[in-house]
Design an enzyme around this catalytic site. Structure first.
Site, PDB file in Angstrom:
ATOM      1  N   TRP A 357       0.662  -1.570   0.078  1.00  0.00           N
ATOM      2  CA  TRP A 357      -0.291  -0.161  -0.239  1.00  0.00           C
ATOM      3  C   TRP A 357       0.963   1.249  -0.085  1.00  0.00           C
ATOM      4  CZ3 TRP A 357      -1.698   3.170   4.230  1.00  0.00           C
ATOM      5  CH2 TRP A 357      -0.830   2.911   5.351  1.00  0.00           C
ATOM      6  N   ASP A 358       2.046   0.984   0.299  1.00  0.00           N
ATOM      7  CA  ASP A 358       3.205   2.028   0.322  1.00  0.00           C
ATOM      8  C   ASP A 358       3.136   3.026  -0.880  1.00  0.00           C
ATOM      9  OD1 ASP A 358       3.984  -0.052   2.225  1.00  0.00           O
ATOM     10  OD2 ASP A 358       6.089   0.863   2.185  1.00  0.00           O
ATOM     11  N   GLU A 488       0.642  -1.149  12.576  1.00  0.00           N
ATOM     12  CA  GLU A 488       1.106  -3.000  13.785  1.00  0.00           C
ATOM     13  C   GLU A 488       1.419  -3.730  14.500  1.00  0.00           C
ATOM     14  OE1 GLU A 488       3.329  -3.596  10.078  1.00  0.00           O
ATOM     15  OE2 GLU A 488       2.048  -3.697   8.811  1.00  0.00           O
ATOM     16  N   LYS A 601       3.047   2.177  16.415  1.00  0.00           N
ATOM     17  CA  LYS A 601       4.755   1.577  15.747  1.00  0.00           C
ATOM     18  C   LYS A 601       4.382   3.048  14.241  1.00  0.00           C
ATOM     19  CE  LYS A 601       6.049  -1.742  11.765  1.00  0.00           C
ATOM     20  NZ  LYS A 601       5.417  -2.379  11.164  1.00  0.00           N
ATOM     21  N   GLN A 602       2.625   3.224  14.014  1.00  0.00           N
ATOM     22  CA  GLN A 602       3.070   4.317  12.682  1.00  0.00           C
ATOM     23  C   GLN A 602       1.701   4.898  12.922  1.00  0.00           C
ATOM     24  OE1 GLN A 602       3.120   1.263   9.674  1.00  0.00           O
ATOM     25  NE2 GLN A 602       2.554   2.310   8.612  1.00  0.00           N
TER      26      GLN A 602
HETATM   27  C1  BGC Z   1       4.981  -1.687   7.685  1.00  0.00           C
HETATM   28  C2  BGC Z   1       3.453  -1.035   6.169  1.00  0.00           C
HETATM   29  C3  BGC Z   1       4.536  -1.082   5.856  1.00  0.00           C
HETATM   30  C4  BGC Z   1       5.533  -2.148   5.559  1.00  0.00           C
HETATM   31  C5  BGC Z   1       6.407  -2.194   3.406  1.00  0.00           C
HETATM   32  C6  BGC Z   1       5.910  -2.450   7.634  1.00  0.00           C
HETATM   33  O1  BGC Z   1       6.692  -2.278   9.034  1.00  0.00           O
HETATM   34  O2  BGC Z   1       4.044  -1.360   8.643  1.00  0.00           O
HETATM   35  O3  BGC Z   1       3.074  -0.241   6.942  1.00  0.00           O
HETATM   36  O4  BGC Z   1       3.565  -1.644   4.134  1.00  0.00           O
HETATM   37  O5  BGC Z   1       6.724  -2.362   6.126  1.00  0.00           O
HETATM   38  O6  BGC Z   1       6.990  -0.575   4.057  1.00  0.00           O
END
Ligand code: BGC
Length: 769
Positions: A357-358, A488, A601-602
């Site tokens: 999804w990035d 996550e 985490k984000q």
């Molecule tokens: C992130 C995801 C992301 C993936 C690839 C993960 O650490 O939590 O949101 O899509 O990394 O960048």
């Protein structure tokens, strides 16, 4: 953090050779040209710690899934952009002794990534155990003009001896992915041929039958003059080489020029690939190093002329933004709709080089503003082509009636992630794909995209949400159970605010899209309704019922949007309570401890506020930012950029600047101790966003560009360019003034700090800041 790189506006510079940093440097100094890429491993032998990585866009391998406990619905394989044959190898022997930086004394070591020119350089003095001293100067680039060509100039000067120097130039197909699930090798060799001055290997992937052919030629100069030597021809099962040896006297310089073509069956027929590879390397050889370099540098200048951001007064920030832009331009050039952007690009193996999804959530805004619209359009069409697979993916999970669940990780549209909490539950990715369509149209005004490609993707996605959301009798509201949001560090939660928000938005936007297509192109509208078997009345009635009655968790006391239903049951600690020694926590804590903690985490709720900012007043944005920021660890690369943009939005310029440094220097200063695995390519687009959308405050409002510029105290000025609906605008911000030059396109009206200004074509505007 690990701050060992020198600050410089245009170059990344490492002085002194520290083997412990080498794997990180191999990532940071990576080269790419959209068609292929490689880590910055050494040309000569190196017996120390290294990850030799060469990758070719779109050439991947379905590695059989490996999990502890199989769950129904898991995909059979994980797609990996596979480590391709190594073509850079040049073994160097000095009077019979192999040059190896792990085995000799190294001084004056400097490694430089010249981002302006797209060239990797290295120089050092090596003292061999036999006392011979040599100076090495190596330079290589992957042409962005002829993207199937890589070139190396490798020079050795005898500093204190007369004797023999030999070069063994090779292509080695005996390579392996570090992340291979069963320790298997993925290549079969079809043919190898080595002859005087030329050698090639054609290899085939064991599954999917991708063919790759690499063909090398070389030339040697002694003190600037051609020299010839009889080559020793080596041909093994998976390896071809030419060895040439020369007599030298003290101070003689031998320069080895290696020209390699790298072709894949993505672009060549399998019967012609080795013939074509020979032609491409012959043409490069004839053109010569100087001419190839010159056109390559000119092409980079062209790229920089649109995508550069200039910051005055802060070298660390300037270097960092250029590094991010450089890596993005090395990874994806947008000509080929079969390709996409892996989170690590060509710099490492983590995430398999596949699409996440990035791309839609982070990369699309960058490419929208810095490239022609077709580049983003190609990214959207990539997903359009995979719609059928997304429908099949949803069917495997029990959804019906054309509901589409796009994969979390994919190469060809099939899901290939295999951790249940992500594969089945991190479904917000569907929303990002819909939002990218909206974002593309908002930016380019290419409304026709909806009728052509967009609408059926939107319908598939909305149908999925409509089935995934259920009604809670207890709450008398619609709910979405068992999901993982962008954060996550929580799995299987109920009513993740972000996912609920984007799901409702999708169902609403899809209806807007229907309306637009119906009015602008009734025939196509009927065609789509029919093809999708869309029962407009029944389906949209449910969508609207959900939109009106969806449950969004909110903390009653503070009014803060809640990450998920149970968030306030957690012990409320702050990131500042954590011992930095145990960060990132995912490298130190057990997973259950992470899940039970309140640490984020984000960006999650804040990610939603970022996307739908116009729905919230400033007070609400501030309240949520102030609640979530102290609890967020930014242990995903995708986090600090969103925080930086929102901090700018609420006028907290110091936090915005701190987050800017964190996102932009994430890999350069290795904030999360993982640069050795590869770079965070997709979050680099977020870095760009944190300047343009953050400090610059750029938005598209009702079809017009709007700016609300701020400037960090440390900066004297910054400037960036934006392609917007046929105009190329050059925007300059200092503490005193804001300037806009309308470099290309017709007259345009834009907003600056809520006032409208007309800028005629080829003219400029300067106002007080
Ligand atoms: C992130 C995801 C992301 C993936 C690839 C993960 O650490 O939590 O949101 O899509 O990394 O960048």
């Amino acid at each position: 953090m690990n701050e060992y790189l020198k600050h410089d506006e245009w170059c990344i510079i490492e002085e002194g050779f520290t083997p412990e940093n080498h794997r990180s440097s191999e990532s940071i100094f990576s080269l790419g040209n959209g068609n292929m890429g490689q880590r910055a491993m050494f040309e000569e032998q190196y017996s120390g710690e290294t990850l030799q990585g060469t990758y070719i866009a779109g050439v991947y391998y379905p590695d059989k899934t490996r999990v502890g406990w199989w769950k129904n619905g898991y995909p059979e394989y994980f797609a990996k952009v596979l480590n391709a044959p190594n073509w850079i190898g040049i073994d160097v022997k000095i009077n019979g002794e192999m040059l190896d930086l792990a085995k000799c004394e190294v001084s004056e070591f400097v490694r430089t990534l010249n981002m302006k020119e797209g060239v990797l350089e290295r120089s050092f003095v090596a003292t061999m155990s036999n006392g011979n001293k040599v100076k090495i100067e190596a330079k290589r680039f992957l042409s962005i003009v002829t993207s199937e060509v890589g070139v190396i100039r490798y020079s050795v000067t005898a500093l204190n001896f007369d004797g023999k120097i030999s070069f063994n130039s090779y292509i080695d197909a005996d390579v392996k992915n570090e992340d291979s699930n069963y320790d298997e090798k993925f290549w079969d060799i079809l043919n190898t041929k080595s002859m005087t001055g030329e050698a090639y290997i054609t290899a085939r992937t064991k599954k999917l039958d991708f063919h790759v052919c690499m063909n090398m030629r070389y030339k040697v100069l002694k003190n600037g003059q051609d020299v010839a030597a009889t080559a020793n021809i080596i041909e093994k099962e998976k390896y071809v080489a030419n060895t040439v040896e020369f007599d030298v006297e003290q101070d003689d310089e031998l320069s080895f020029y290696k020209y390699v073509s790298v072709l894949s069956s993505l672009n060549h027929s399998k019967t012609e690939i080795s013939g074509n590879a020979a032609k491409v390397s012959a043409t490069a050889f004839e053109k010569g190093y100087g001419a190839l370099l010159e056109e390559h540098v000119a092409a980079w200048a062209e790229k920089w002329s649109i995508s550069d951001i200039v910051i005055e007064g802060d070298v660390a920030a300037q270097q960092a933004i250029r590094f991010n832009i450089f890596q993005l331009n090395q990874t994806y050039t947008g000509e080929d709709e079969r390709l996409n952007i892996g989170p690590k690009g060509f710099t490492g193996e983590k995430y398999g080089g596949s699409t996440y999804w990035d791309t839609e959530a982070y990369c699309v805004p960058f490419y929208l503003s810095t490239s022609r619209p077709e580049v983003t359009r190609n990214l959207l069409i990539y997903r359009h082509k995979q719609l059928q697979k997304a429908i099949e993916n949803a069917e495997k999970l029990g959804f019906t009636n054309g509901a589409a669940l796009y994969p979390m990780v994919t190469m060809n549209g099939e899901e290939c992630h295999n951790e249940w909490e992500i594969t089945f539950e991190e479904i917000h990715r569907n929303g990002a794909i819909a939002f990218a369509i909206y974002n593309y149209i908002r930016h380019t005004d290419d409304q026709a995209y909806l009728a052509e490609y967009g609408l059926d993707v939107l319908v598939g996605i909305s149908r999925f949400w409509s089935q995934r959301i259920t009604f809670s009798e207890a709450k008398k509201k619609y709910v979405m159970l068992g999901v993982t949001g962008p954060n996550e560090y929580e799995n299987n939660v109920n009513n993740n605010w972000y996912t609920n928000t984007i799901a409702c938005w999708c169902m609403s936007y899809t209806q807007e899209a229907f309306k637009y297509v119906k009015e602008s192109n009734p025939a196509r509208y009927e065609e789509i309704i029919k093809a999708l078997n869309f029962d407009f009345e029944t389906e949209t009635t449910r969508w609207n019922d959900i939109i009106e009655n969806m449950h969004f968790p909110v903390d009653e006391e503070t009014g803060v949007f809640m990450q998920q239903d149970g968030f306030m049951d957690k012990e409320q600690l702050m990131a500042s309570d954590l011992d930095p020694q145990f960060r990132p926590i995912n490298q130190f804590w057990s997973w259950d401890r992470i899940l039970r903690s309140c640490f984020i985490k984000q960006a999650d709720v804040l990610q939603g506020i970022y996307l739908f900012e116009e729905n919230y007043d400033l007070e609400t944005i501030k309240k949520n930012y102030n609640f979530y920021e102290p609890r967020t660890l930014h242990e995903s690369s995708l986090s600090p950029c969103i925080h930086s943009i929102l901090a700018s939005k609420i006028g907290d310029i110091d936090s915005a600047y701190e987050m800017y440094l964190r996102t932009s220097r994430l890999d350069l200063d290795d904030y999360n101790r993982e640069a050795h695995e590869g770079l965070h390519i997709t979050s680099m687009a977020g870095t760009w966003m944190s300047i343009v959308e953050g400090f610059g405050g750029m938005r598209v409002v009702n079809g017009q560009l709007s700016l609300k510029p701020l400037i960090p105290e440390k900066w004297q000025s910054y400037s960036f360019k934006v392609l917007f609906r046929g105009n190329l605008l050059n925007i300059y911000v200092s503490a005193e003034e804001v300037g806009v030059i309308n470099e290309e396109g017709e007259d345009i009206s834009i907003f600056i700090k809520d006032d409208e200004y007309k800028i005629e074509k080829s003219s400029s505007l300067v106002i007080e800041n």
